[in-house]
Design a protein around this motif. Structure first.
Motif, PDB file in Angstrom:
ATOM      1  N   ASP A  81      72.346  30.427  77.032  1.00  0.00           N
ATOM      2  CA  ASP A  81      73.780  29.300  76.483  1.00  0.00           C
ATOM      3  C   ASP A  81      74.387  28.748  77.357  1.00  0.00           C
ATOM      4  OD1 ASP A  81      72.999  31.278  74.552  1.00  0.00           O
ATOM      5  OD2 ASP A  81      74.522  32.399  74.341  1.00  0.00           O
ATOM      6  N   ARG A 110      73.269  26.886  72.385  1.00  0.00           N
ATOM      7  CA  ARG A 110      72.070  27.955  72.615  1.00  0.00           C
ATOM      8  C   ARG A 110      70.469  27.486  73.244  1.00  0.00           C
ATOM      9  NH1 ARG A 110      73.248  32.496  69.771  1.00  0.00           N
ATOM     10  NH2 ARG A 110      73.974  33.123  72.144  1.00  0.00           N
ATOM     11  N   ALA A 138      69.643  30.609  67.572  1.00  0.00           N
ATOM     12  CA  ALA A 138      69.706  29.118  67.356  1.00  0.00           C
ATOM     13  C   ALA A 138      70.069  28.582  66.443  1.00  0.00           C
ATOM     14  CB  ALA A 138      69.303  28.587  68.752  1.00  0.00           C
ATOM     15  N   ALA A 148      68.919  23.885  65.630  1.00  0.00           N
ATOM     16  CA  ALA A 148      67.186  23.430  66.766  1.00  0.00           C
ATOM     17  C   ALA A 148      66.105  22.198  66.834  1.00  0.00           C
ATOM     18  CB  ALA A 148      67.081  24.488  67.390  1.00  0.00           C
ATOM     19  N   VAL A 187      75.098  27.677  68.781  1.00  0.00           N
ATOM     20  CA  VAL A 187      74.858  29.250  69.001  1.00  0.00           C
ATOM     21  C   VAL A 187      75.263  29.195  68.046  1.00  0.00           C
ATOM     22  CG1 VAL A 187      76.277  30.867  70.789  1.00  0.00           C
ATOM     23  CG2 VAL A 187      75.866  28.552  71.707  1.00  0.00           C
TER      24      VAL A 187
END
Length: 464
Positions: free
Chosen positions: A38, A64, A279, A282, A306
């Protein structure tokens, strides 16, 4: 607690960027060395005063990062995408069906990884996924078609490098799956009837309304069904089923379903011995490497928002990654500088997607970002080969002149677990001397380049 042995990774393509796709047991993937990191922007502040002591600092944007290794292995079923397919899609590639043609009257030899064109229209072309020897046929020939209409039973094909020719016969059928670069994240929307005006056309801008607030916007990219199904390129904000789309002329329609079709984002769940982190939104990049006689492995790096973190039991699995990956043994791997693939002694292959991922900042979001985006890519291939002499492989002269070179690699013996990597048009960017246990080697770095101005055709990963 064990760092790796009890660390489970689940990945699932999101319907809407940044909205948790809730990965479950079916989304578990066989990976190695998973890691979670993180990053929090701690905003250091020192108000003026009579003390050097510090107060609590505010926390700004947070992201993240999740990394893991994954084998280049097939699904064992031609009609099922490979387990790494969803991951390369989130790294800026698009999934395509590979095609099995039926060929006859073959003159010359088509080689793996070369461009094959329709003789009467070279804007219609694909990339060969196997070698096809001369003969009367009929014989199967597998390709991944890159541009223009698929060949028909009235077409003839010609090899762009080999000059081989052959006639296409029936039948023509889907074979398995391949992946090529993509540059435009797209969502496909299904909507109800348009009210208050005409349905949008390609190029129209639409805004996305949630409960009367405008929270996103994008442009119509393509249309499947004139009034109800189309693809959008989202420029900003969010989109989801239940939202209302509005044209500049005021026509509206409610979204009944939405799915990310091109360069989708992932929800990734990490469960480290019952400590669970997520996450969201992403996207990532990858490296793919393998040494002689070893399997090839991806090294994925994904960056997203996150998500939640909690103590939770992992999903119950019955099996995970049971199929052994093929190894770089008995492979057809080498470079092309003329008619044929030169199967030079290759010791190591390293492919770097070279993607640059950035977070999309948005002060409306709790973490300061709304998902990630791939800003650019610069793919490269690094080959460690035995010294073979410049008469065999004129890599140094091609480095000096900028003359293209081709690369291809095909390995594995079982259908559904044969891997093909091909980059028909590359530029040599460096060459250096190497040493493999006292044996002289060349380390050649090449960069796959686009074949046409439209691009998104630099290289191919395929399952056969």
């Amino acid at each position: 607690m064990p760092v790796d042995a009890k660390h489970l990774i689940l990945t699932k393509i999101e319907t809407t960027q940044g909205l948790d796709a809730s990965p479950g047991a079916a989304d578990a993937v066989a990976v190695f060395n998973p890691r979670v990191r993180d990053s929090y922007d701690i905003q250091r502040r020192q108000p003026s005063g009579f003390s050097l002591s510090k107060d609590i600092d505010p926390v700004g944007r947070n992201t993240r990062e999740m990394t893991f290794l994954q084998d280049l292995v097939g699904s064992n079923v031609l009609a099922t995408p490979p387990p790494w397919g969803k991951h390369v899609k989130a790294c800026g590639m698009i999934e395509k069906n590979t095609t099995e043609l039926t060929m006859s009257t073959i003159v010359g030899k088509f080689s793996v990884g070369e461009v094959v064109m329709v003789a009467a229209d070279n804007t219609r072309y694909g990339i060969s996924l196997e070698t096809l020897a001369p003969g009367a046929g009929p014989v199967p020939f597998r390709v991944i078609w890159m541009a223009g209409l698929l060949p028909t039973a009235t077409d003839a094909l010609v090899g762009a490098s080999s000059g081989a020719t052959g006639n296409v016969d029936a039948p023509i059928a889907n074979h398995s799956f391949g992946y090529v670069p993509d540059s435009t994240p797209l969502v496909e929307c299904a909507v109800g009837a348009w009210a208050g005006g005409a349905a949008p056309i390609v190029g129209n801008h639409l805004v996305v309304e949630f409960s009367g607030e405008i929270l996103g916007g994008g442009t119509v990219y393509s249309i499947s069904t004139p009034t109800s199904i189309f693809k959008m390129s989202m420029h900003w904000g969010a989109i989801a089923a239940g939202a209302v789309l509005r044209t500049a002329a005021g026509a509206t329609a409610t979204i009944s379903a939405v799915v990310q079709t091109n360069v989708p984002s992932l929800s990734i769940l990490s469960n480290l011995d019952m400590m669970q982190r997520r996450a969201l939104g992403a996207r990532g990049t990858f490296k793919l490497s393998g040494a002689n006689a070893n399997p090839m492995q991806f090294e994925f790096t994904f960056t997203g928002q996150v998500g939640t973190h909690e103590d939770a039991a992992p999903p119950v699995l019955t099996t995970l990654g049971a199929l052994a990956p093929p190894r770089l043994l008995g492979a057809a791997v080498g470079v092309r500088t003329g008619l044929n693939l030169l199967k030079i002694p290759v010791l190591n292959v390293e492919i770097d997607m070279g993607g640059q991922v950035g977070m999309r900042g948005d002060a409306n979001q709790p973490g300061g970002d709304i998902g990630s985006e791939i800003a650019t890519r610069l793919p490269s291939i690094r080959l460690t080969v035995g010294k073979v002499g410049y008469g065999s492989v004129p890599s140094l002269s091609r480095l000096q002149t900028g003359t293209p070179i081709g690369f291809a690699c095909r390995f594995g013996t079982t259908a559904g677990n044969i891997m093909v990597i091909a980059a028909p048009r590359c530029q040599v960017v460096s060459e250096e001397d190497g040493n493999d246990n006292g044996i002289a080697t060349n380390i050649i770095t090449i960069e796959p380049k686009r074949r046409t101005f439209a691009g998104d055709d630099e290289f191919v990963l395929a399952q056969m």
